[in-house]
Design an enzyme around this catalytic site. Sequence first.
Site, PDB file in Angstrom:
ATOM      1  N   SER A 130       0.851  -1.185   0.000  1.00 10.09           N
ATOM      2  CA  SER A 130       0.000   0.000   0.000  1.00 10.09           C
ATOM      3  C   SER A 130       0.885   1.232   0.000  1.00 10.09           C
ATOM      4  CB  SER A 130      -0.901   0.013   1.239  1.00 10.09           C
ATOM      5  OG  SER A 130      -1.560   1.265   1.376  1.00 10.09           O
ATOM      6  N   TYR A 143      -1.902  -0.090  10.513  1.00 10.45           N
ATOM      7  CA  TYR A 143      -1.952  -0.573   9.135  1.00 10.45           C
ATOM      8  C   TYR A 143      -0.683  -0.152   8.389  1.00 10.45           C
ATOM      9  CZ  TYR A 143      -3.755  -1.361   4.389  1.00 10.45           C
ATOM     10  OH  TYR A 143      -3.932  -1.795   3.097  1.00 10.45           O
TER      11      TYR A 143
END
Length: 266
Positions: A130, A143
């Site tokens: 990501s 995250y």
Amino acid sequence: MSKNILVTGASSGFGLLIANDLHKKGYNIIGTSRNPEKYASKVPFKMIALDLDSDQSITTLPDRIFKEIGQLDILINNAGFLVNGIAEEIPIELGRKQFETNFWGTIKVTNAILPYFRKQKSGKIITIGSITGLVAFPSTAYYAASKHALEGYYKALRFELTEFNIRVAMIEPGSFKTNIMENSSTTLNRIEDYNSLRNKSEKYADFIVEQGEDPAIVAEKVLKVVETDKPEFRNLVGKGLSVLILLQHFAYGILEKMILKQLNNT
């Protein structure tokens, strides 16, 4: 001969798009889900069970794969979830679960497959990271940390597997229209001092998703990496990411001001 590809987390989001796209291109796909029976009749490829939080599920994975196919050519690590919220408000237990799934679960699946790749002296490991694994944003601390960790791990692994003709690559998507927020985990614990920032962060996250690009672009990038003999390690997907990374490394102060301005204007 069509290549055999394992795609983890293939029941929704990027995983489903990637698996469907590769299937259409003629690849033999085996997808995984915690509950494959829910999706087996809805997808055109084979689905098997895999729980990244279960060591037994992971250690038995190779035997179950090789009952279906004689050789595995590519592993695509996609399964994972998002812990969303202000860092101080997130219980350590939930943060640890984020790492157990996103980081350790992914590593355990990779380690379960590696002996077979080494034996056949070939293979490709593609992991969906990501942009938050490169640039962190408010309310994504755990995250982002898990994705940063994956980035570092696979950078090292890439060197270690070169002599075995095993290629390692990361896909780094930016903002795309997916169901990641709907499937995210958070906490009901609220610290009043963060109310203003929390409200801005939630609005900003909604804005980012609404303005996100078509996730099919990510599947297209994965296809290119699949079909490239020696892919680059880092494969950015999305508008403006190259500039964002440049700012991250050489002008973080400017990047920080940009993020804060967007938060305040959302």
